[in-house]
Design a protein around this motif. Sequence first.
Motif, short mmCIF file in Angstrom:
data_model
loop_
_atom_site.label_atom_id
_atom_site.label_comp_id
_atom_site.label_asym_id
_atom_site.label_seq_id
_atom_site.Cartn_x
_atom_site.Cartn_y
_atom_site.Cartn_z
N VAL A 1 42.39 34.50 43.87
CA VAL A 1 41.47 34.20 44.96
C VAL A 1 40.85 33.00 44.61
CG1 VAL A 1 39.79 34.67 46.79
CG2 VAL A 1 41.53 36.53 45.92
N ASP A 2 40.96 31.87 45.46
CA ASP A 2 40.18 30.85 45.48
C ASP A 2 38.85 31.09 45.71
OD1 ASP A 2 38.88 28.21 45.03
OD2 ASP A 2 40.50 27.24 46.07
N ILE A 3 37.56 31.29 45.49
CA ILE A 3 36.49 31.72 45.87
C ILE A 3 35.55 30.41 46.43
CG2 ILE A 3 35.98 33.69 44.52
CD1 ILE A 3 33.99 32.44 42.96
N VAL A 4 36.20 29.45 46.13
CA VAL A 4 35.56 28.26 46.82
C VAL A 4 36.06 27.85 48.06
CG1 VAL A 4 35.30 25.55 46.46
CG2 VAL A 4 35.31 26.98 44.34
N ASN A 5 37.66 27.84 48.16
CA ASN A 5 37.88 27.81 49.56
C ASN A 5 37.91 29.05 50.38
OD1 ASN A 5 38.90 25.23 49.10
ND2 ASN A 5 40.71 25.85 47.99
N ALA B 1 30.28 41.00 40.25
CA ALA B 1 31.69 40.87 40.63
C ALA B 1 32.29 39.43 40.20
CB ALA B 1 31.96 40.72 42.10
N SER B 2 31.26 38.54 39.91
CA SER B 2 31.82 37.10 39.45
C SER B 2 32.14 37.36 37.85
CB SER B 2 30.47 36.24 39.62
OG SER B 2 30.40 36.11 41.12
N GLN B 3 31.70 38.32 37.44
CA GLN B 3 32.32 38.29 35.92
C GLN B 3 33.42 39.05 35.55
OE1 GLN B 3 27.82 40.48 35.18
NE2 GLN B 3 28.53 39.61 32.99
N PHE B 4 34.24 39.24 36.75
CA PHE B 4 35.76 39.56 36.58
C PHE B 4 36.64 38.28 37.01
CE2 PHE B 4 33.30 43.14 37.13
CZ PHE B 4 33.73 44.39 36.37
N VAL B 5 37.72 38.59 36.97
CA VAL B 5 38.61 37.74 37.49
C VAL B 5 39.28 38.23 38.90
CG1 VAL B 5 40.92 36.56 37.35
CG2 VAL B 5 39.51 36.83 35.41
N PRO B 6 39.00 37.42 39.91
CA PRO B 6 39.42 37.99 41.30
C PRO B 6 40.93 37.98 41.54
CG PRO B 6 38.40 35.72 41.57
CD PRO B 6 38.47 36.43 40.18
N VAL B 7 41.76 38.87 42.26
CA VAL B 7 43.05 38.89 42.46
C VAL B 7 43.37 39.26 43.62
CG1 VAL B 7 45.14 39.87 41.62
CG2 VAL B 7 43.51 39.31 40.07
N PRO C 1 41.27 43.76 54.68
CA PRO C 1 41.65 42.43 54.55
C PRO C 1 40.66 41.68 53.66
CG PRO C 1 41.11 42.59 57.01
CD PRO C 1 41.35 44.10 56.27
N GLU C 2 39.37 42.35 53.78
CA GLU C 2 38.31 41.41 53.17
C GLU C 2 38.37 41.92 51.52
OE1 GLU C 2 36.13 44.72 55.58
OE2 GLU C 2 37.92 43.45 55.50
N LEU C 3 39.11 42.81 51.22
CA LEU C 3 39.14 43.45 49.73
C LEU C 3 39.75 42.58 49.03
CD1 LEU C 3 37.85 46.15 49.00
CD2 LEU C 3 40.07 47.05 48.70
N VAL C 4 39.04 42.61 47.79
CA VAL C 4 39.81 41.82 46.59
C VAL C 4 39.72 42.38 45.41
CG1 VAL C 4 39.11 39.52 45.19
CG2 VAL C 4 38.59 39.41 47.57
N GLY C 5 40.80 42.28 44.57
CA GLY C 5 40.84 43.09 43.36
C GLY C 5 40.29 42.59 41.97
N LEU C 6 39.74 42.96 41.03
CA LEU C 6 39.22 42.29 39.86
C LEU C 6 39.88 42.82 38.92
CD1 LEU C 6 35.65 43.24 41.33
CD2 LEU C 6 36.68 40.94 41.32
#
Length: 967
Positions: free
Chosen positions: A941-945, A855-861, A331-336
């Motif tokens: 993904v909203d990395i702020v929230n 990771a921040s240089q990609f767009v999280p999905v 569940p903690e995995l995020v696509g880029l």
Amino acid sequence: METSSHYHCSASTITRGQGRGIVAAAAYRAGTRITDLRTGLSHDYRRKQGVLHSEIMAPAGAPPWAYDRAALWNQAERAEDASTRRSTAKTGREFRLAFAHQLTAEERIVCAREFAQYMVDTYGVVVDFSIHAPDKNGDQRNYHAHVLTSTRVMTDAGFGGKVRVLDSPKTSSKHIEAIRAKWAEIENAAYARAGIALRVDHRSYERRGEDTEGTVHLGPKASGLERHGQRSTRGDRNRDARAANAEREALKAEHARLGEQMKAEEEKRRRRAEIKAERAAMRTHDPGLILDALMEQRSTFSENELRARLGRTITDQAERERIVRAVMRRPELVGLAESRGGKIVRYTTMKVLRHEAAGLTAASSLARDRRHGVSARTRTAVMERGQFGSIRPEQYAAFTSATGPEGLAVIAGEAGTGKSYTMNAIRQAYEAEGNRVLGLSFTNKVIRDLKRDGFGEVRTITGALQDVAKGRAGWNGRTVLMVDEAAMLSTRDMVNLLSHAYEARAKVILVGDDKQLASAFQRGGLFGAIRAQEQTPVSELSEVRRIKDSAPEAEQQRGAFNAMHEGRFREALGTFDALGSIHWCGTREDAREALAMQYAKDVAERPSHKRFTYTHSNADALAVNQALRAVHRQRGELGVDHLLRTAEGPFAFATGDRIQFTGSAYHKTAREAGLANGVVGSIRDITGERVTVELDGKKGEPGRLMSFTVGDDAQAGQFNSFRHGYAGTVYKGQGATVDDAYRLHSGTERAATSYVGATRHAENLHLFVSRDALPENNSWNAQQGGLGALDERQRQRAELAYKAWSETYPAWGERYDIAAYVGYVQQHWTPEKARAADLDQLARQMGRPEENRAASQFVPVALPPPPATPEDAPATRYSALKQQVVDAFDLVHERTMRHAAASPPPAATDRGDPKGRFEWMRAWMNPTPSPDDNWKNQPEVDIVNKSPSPKNGPEAGMKPEIGGIDP
């Protein structure tokens, strides 16, 4: 002078009674194919690797066939057919000789020839010897020779009578003893010629009066058993002897305590622990632990990289794929993705994104702090100083930007663009206005370079953060932190540095190149993400200044530097090839020998030049160091050898030798004096265990002298982390500049290593490439024999090429079919085209990308739930309370089952439920699935929230799969 324990000279016979044949033995030792005419069997060992040299020596007047390996040993077999004991006849003898690894390839051949000539002269036999490299799974110092001799004397008419003195029990022991003594004499003479402070003794430990147990040669049967993990009687005997000897050495040791290890060693130990923890996590087969361990060392990963990591410890492919599926549904995995709405190319976790977000937030806050500017008057005064009269426009722009009011500045400079020169000007400007300037970097070598460039206060990143933790850093609004090679910082160190700097209101100036080597053991890449932020003041340096104007084709070489930085390795290699800088060799051994020859030639022509060889591995560095040291020994530039016990083993050093430190001293004063990892110098004196070194200084300036005592008691001030300094790894060489650079290509490098290794020179680069390191050229147009000689893959490619050609030239396509087309192309395949194909392959190999971006240089999905498979448990949702109960039950069940993996599965419960207690518990929970329809939209993904929107995803993470038992 030390007596070495590596001596080995053993004798054995090859007899038919043991089921062995001299023809098969000769084919195997020489790595060739020979047909045994007596049995009709063909012994083909042409695929055997590690045969470095083979040669036959015979008495004067021997017939010509004596020098033909196949004819020679078939005649030896035929000579025994007339024997009265032909079924048990001895057809040959074998002597196995060991060389000291310090000898060069040529020196080993000379020694083997001397021994072979002794056997020919003394016994009149024919000798067939082969020199072998160490086994890839064994001791990499184990260079050895197999010497086969005939059992009969060789006359001008062929084989004569038996050499009975080596067969008779009354005389054989005396002669074998003489042969062993002769081999010791040959070895000792070779060490004396090479200036190696070693000697060997053929006598046993008992005869020498030494309290040491000897080991025995394993032989082929025992070696085979040991290689396959089975114990042998001889292997057990050797293990017992080594254990007893180790215990004796421990009792003899003068120091009872080891002392606290130096900080550099502590860092190495921590890194090894992290690697061990990753492997331990892999062995648990726990998807969560595996993902955590993977993300400790890298910011992002792909599925293929995950499979490769798992493949190091999990050999079962089905189990490996099951774990991959389990990790990918965490569940903690995020696509880029590379861009908004793009395809997912890599993966990371929310933990990594949050950690990087903290660093980026600190960087943004620093950039908004506008209280750190240098006045225009001070800038002008600094520029008017004579040392900055040659500053280039882009360097001045970087100087102006970095001395601006912002609390953060970034200078992104390519290799050799004068970053250190610009940093010096910035430092002087801030110091002129009364600021405290602190030079920081990841490595002690760069710290020493900063000190040499004029920085009054320098610290490693680790040391600086320790000072902060202990409250003794003293950073404030008048502090300027200048970080060299900032791209090498791990994410953890970068976040801590920026956060503490912001709290202290200090200014941070990051200088580096994200295309060069990054953090090797922890996830990094944050330098590139900070550079990409809009609010960060960034200056770029691309005009190469490292290449001297007097260098051959200076402008073209500078262009090659820029091309490699941008990933255009083929263009750069074309430039170096035109200059004659690329040396093509057959094997790795050939490449090392060619490197040594070129090095010797350059030393003779330009003795005052500063030069260094860059390798990809420590093993290559060790071998090249010995070869290049022999060059200086032959030139008479080295003094008397002294055997010094380094952390890598005992090696001979002499005054005049080049030396490189591979670790840092325990005490800070010693590190500041230059006893730091990566530092290079020349030995000026050796007295006992005391070594005095002149460290390399700036060009044209004398180096600094420092001394140390060789030993492993770091806390007492001893030091043993050093090696010869003629060659070293690229990683230790980042940031260095030499006149002549030599690069040994290994075939396993990636773009960052290739770029750094090929941009260290100011005048000349020599790149040595062994063809066995390149993929085999299997192009259809490089083959011979026309269309019929192509394999299926080559034929398909040829058909595609013919189709494109015939569509472009339809008239010619109607006239000539594909067979004529293929034949014409192959006929006109010129050496120039072959050379271009080789360069294409080399460029692809050197330019292989390695993803070091944050990771921040990609767009999280956000990821959709993966489709269910028969091997996986069904994905089921529970309420929050039920989820906690089920998770706890899963944990207990999994641990219990791992300990009872060999036992039958749990029996059904007393309720009579055939599903068993575990499934009955799930049925009792009565779960209700949650809809997953909206996951198809792949919400960002909203990395702020820190979480996906509830309307776009499930309320809870995926339920961990059932079971996961490691059988």
